[in-house]
Design an enzyme around this catalytic site. Structure first.
Site, PDB file in Angstrom:
ATOM      1  N   GLY A 159     -16.201  28.688  45.614  1.00 50.29           N
ATOM      2  CA  GLY A 159     -15.468  28.812  44.568  1.00 50.29           C
ATOM      3  C   GLY A 159     -14.690  27.235  44.176  1.00 50.29           C
ATOM      4  N   ILE A 161     -12.202  25.554  45.421  1.00 45.86           N
ATOM      5  CA  ILE A 161     -11.829  24.648  46.321  1.00 45.86           C
ATOM      6  C   ILE A 161     -13.328  23.984  47.120  1.00 45.86           C
ATOM      7  CG2 ILE A 161     -10.637  24.396  48.352  1.00 45.86           C
ATOM      8  CD1 ILE A 161      -8.578  26.103  47.584  1.00 45.86           C
ATOM      9  N   ARG A 181     -20.908  35.028  47.877  1.00 49.80           N
ATOM     10  CA  ARG A 181     -21.184  36.341  47.650  1.00 49.80           C
ATOM     11  C   ARG A 181     -22.566  36.153  46.349  1.00 49.80           C
ATOM     12  NH1 ARG A 181     -16.223  38.960  44.994  1.00 49.80           N
ATOM     13  NH2 ARG A 181     -16.079  36.854  44.465  1.00 49.80           N
ATOM     14  N   THR A 241      -9.452  25.416  56.344  1.00 49.61           N
ATOM     15  CA  THR A 241      -8.315  25.390  55.443  1.00 49.61           C
ATOM     16  C   THR A 241      -8.186  26.662  54.438  1.00 49.61           C
ATOM     17  OG1 THR A 241      -9.592  24.234  53.803  1.00 49.61           O
ATOM     18  CG2 THR A 241      -8.523  22.710  55.261  1.00 49.61           C
ATOM     19  N   ARG A 243      -7.978  30.482  55.359  1.00 50.18           N
ATOM     20  CA  ARG A 243      -7.253  31.683  55.893  1.00 50.18           C
ATOM     21  C   ARG A 243      -7.809  31.835  57.316  1.00 50.18           C
ATOM     22  NH1 ARG A 243      -3.947  30.716  52.629  1.00 50.18           N
ATOM     23  NH2 ARG A 243      -2.717  32.223  51.496  1.00 50.18           N
ATOM     24  N   GLU A 272       0.022  33.152  61.915  1.00 46.56           N
ATOM     25  CA  GLU A 272       0.734  32.183  61.532  1.00 46.56           C
ATOM     26  C   GLU A 272       2.258  32.621  61.682  1.00 46.56           C
ATOM     27  OE1 GLU A 272      -0.124  30.069  57.932  1.00 46.56           O
ATOM     28  OE2 GLU A 272      -2.137  29.608  58.595  1.00 46.56           O
ATOM     29  N   HIS A 290      -0.533  24.359  58.295  1.00 47.91           N
ATOM     30  CA  HIS A 290      -0.890  25.075  57.047  1.00 47.91           C
ATOM     31  C   HIS A 290      -0.300  24.156  55.707  1.00 47.91           C
ATOM     32  CE1 HIS A 290      -1.454  29.088  54.452  1.00 47.91           C
ATOM     33  NE2 HIS A 290      -1.616  27.949  53.653  1.00 47.91           N
ATOM     34  N   GLY A 292      -2.530  22.332  53.567  1.00 46.77           N
ATOM     35  CA  GLY A 292      -3.478  22.013  52.804  1.00 46.77           C
ATOM     36  C   GLY A 292      -2.864  21.694  51.288  1.00 46.77           C
TER      37      GLY A 292
END
Ligand code: 8YV
Length: 328
Positions: A159, A161, A181, A241, A243, A272, A290, A292
C-alpha cells in the site's frame, strides 16, 4: 445541529495546535492525564459523545459500541490503522468511522528504512558497545554485518507505506519484491522495479530482508507464523513497523534464539505495550516503542485530518477518510 454544539470526546492527549483547534470548533472534552481509557471509561465516553476521537490504544469492540448513545455518529480515529475498532459493528449501528491515511506514510517508511539499515549493519550492538566504553580499536573482523546493496527486500503489503519503503530501499540498491492481495498498477511496479509474488511462502524462502507493511486484519493475523518463519533463510532479517499481530511473536522469538533467522527490527508488538521478554536483550534485535509515525509534523497533520473529517461530517457531507468495512 450546528458544528459548535457537537460534543467531541478525545481519548488521548493530542498535539497542542490540534487540541486548541478542536476546542475552538466544537464542545470538546480533552484527556488531560493522557492515561489510556479503560473499557468503563470508553463506555461512558460513547454514551455522551457525538464524536469520539480515538487512537490505537482504545479497544472499541462490540461491547463498547453496544453502550453508544443515540448521538454517537462518528468515530474519528487519530491514526491510519483501525484494527482497534470493530468497524463492521459501528457501521451497522449507523456510526461512521474515519482514519488519517497518507500523512504518516513517509514518517513510517523512514523508520522502516532505519531498521532495514540498522539491523543488518548491527548498529544497536555498536551503540551498546560505545555506551559501555568497550571500543578497543578497529580490527579487520570487527562488527561485520550484512551488505544491503544487491540484496532482496520482500515487502508484505504494497500500500502507501509499502511503496514508500520500496522507493527508499531502491535508492540503497535493494531489489524490490512484494506480496499483496493483488499486484499494484503496472507503472508503479515498473517505477519500483518490483517483482510480485502471489505466493507468500515462495517469496519468504528467497528474501534477505522481509518488511511487514500490511494492516492487521483477520486475514493477516499471524501471517508470519512458525511455519512461514521457518521458510526463511538463516541469514534473513524481519522488520515490522505495521502491527505486532501480523507476526506470531513467540514463534519469532524462538526462531531468533535458535538462529533460524539472522535478526529483527520491531516497532510494534502483539500485546502492546507488553513485549515478549524473549525478544528483549537479543543482540541481533532492535526494539522500538511504536514510534513509526512519531514526528511533530506528522502528528499535527493527523490531527488536521481528524478535524477535517469531523468538520465535513458536521457540515452534512461525507467525511473524506471514511473507512469502509471489508464485509458488511
Ligand atoms: C499511530 C499507527 O501513531 O496510525 C497508525 O496506524 O500505527 C501509529 O503510527 C497511532 O495509530 C496513533 O493512533
Amino acid at each position: 445541529m450546528s458544528a459548535k454544539r457537537l460534543k467531541i470526546i478525545v481519548t488521548r492527549r493530542l498535539p497542542d495546535p490540534v487540541e486548541l483547534r478542536l476546542k475552538e470548533l466544537f464542545d470538546t472534552e480533552l484527556n488531560q492525564t493522557d492515561e489510556p481509557m479503560d473499557a468503563n471509561q470508553l463506555g461512558e465516553a460513547v454514551k455522551r459523545a457525538d464524536v469520539l476521537v480515538s487512537t490505537v490504544t482504545d479497544q472499541i469492540d462490540g461491547r463498547i459500541l453496544a453502550q453508544a448513545g443515540e448521538d454517537l455518529k462518528l468515530i474519528a480515529q487519530f491514526g491510519a490503522g483501525i484494527d482497534n475498532i470493530d468497524v463492521q459493528s459501528a457501521v451497522q449501528r449507523g456510526i461512521t468511522v474515519t482514519n488519517t491515511p497518507g500523512v504518516l506514510t513517509d514518517d513510517t517508511a523512514d523508520v522502516t528504512m532505519a531498521l532495514i539499515l540498522a539491523v543488518p549493519r548491527r548498529l544497536n550492538e555498536g551503540i551498546q558497545l560505545m555506551l559501555k566504553g568497550e571500543f578497543d580499536g578497529w580490527a579487520p573482523t570487527w562488527m561485520m554485518g550484512r551488505r544491503l546493496t544487491g540484496k532482496r527486500l520482500g515487502i508484505i503489503g504494497m500500500g502507501r507505506i509499502g511503496q514508500a519503503v520500496a522507493r527508499r530501499a531502491q535508492a540503497f540498491g535493494l531489489q524490490i519484491h512484494y506480496h499483496n492481495r493483488k499486484p499494484v498498477a503496472r507503472h508503479i511496479e515498473e517505477n519500483l522495479g518490483a517483482t510480485y509474488w502471489d505466493s507468500l511462502d515462495q517469496m519468504l524462502a528467497r528474501m534477505d530482508i522481509v518488511s511487514v507493511n500490511c494492516p492487521h486484519t483477520p486475514a493477516t493475523f499471524h501471517l508470519l507464523n512458525a511455519r512461514r518463519i521457518d521458510l526463511m533463510k538463516p541469514e534473513a532479517f524481519i522488520v515490522n513497523t505495521a502491527r505486532g499481530e501480523v507476526i506470531d511473536e513467540a514463534a519469532l522469538a524462538r526462531a531468533l534464539k535458535a538462529e533460524k533467522i539472522a535478526g529483527a527490527g520491531l516497532d510494534v508488538f502483539e500485546r502492546e505495550p507488553k513485549v515478549n521478554p524473549d525478544l528483549v536483550g537479543l543482540p541481533n534485535v532492535i526494539l522500538l516503542p511504536h514510534m513509526g509515525s512519531a514526528t511533530f509534523e506528522g502528528r499535527v497533520e493527523m490531527g488536521e485530518k481528524v478535524i477535517i473529517n469531523i468538520k465535513t461530517y458536521a457540515d452534512g457531507h461525507r467525511p473524506p477518510d471514511r473507512v469502509i468495512p471489508a464485509i458488511l
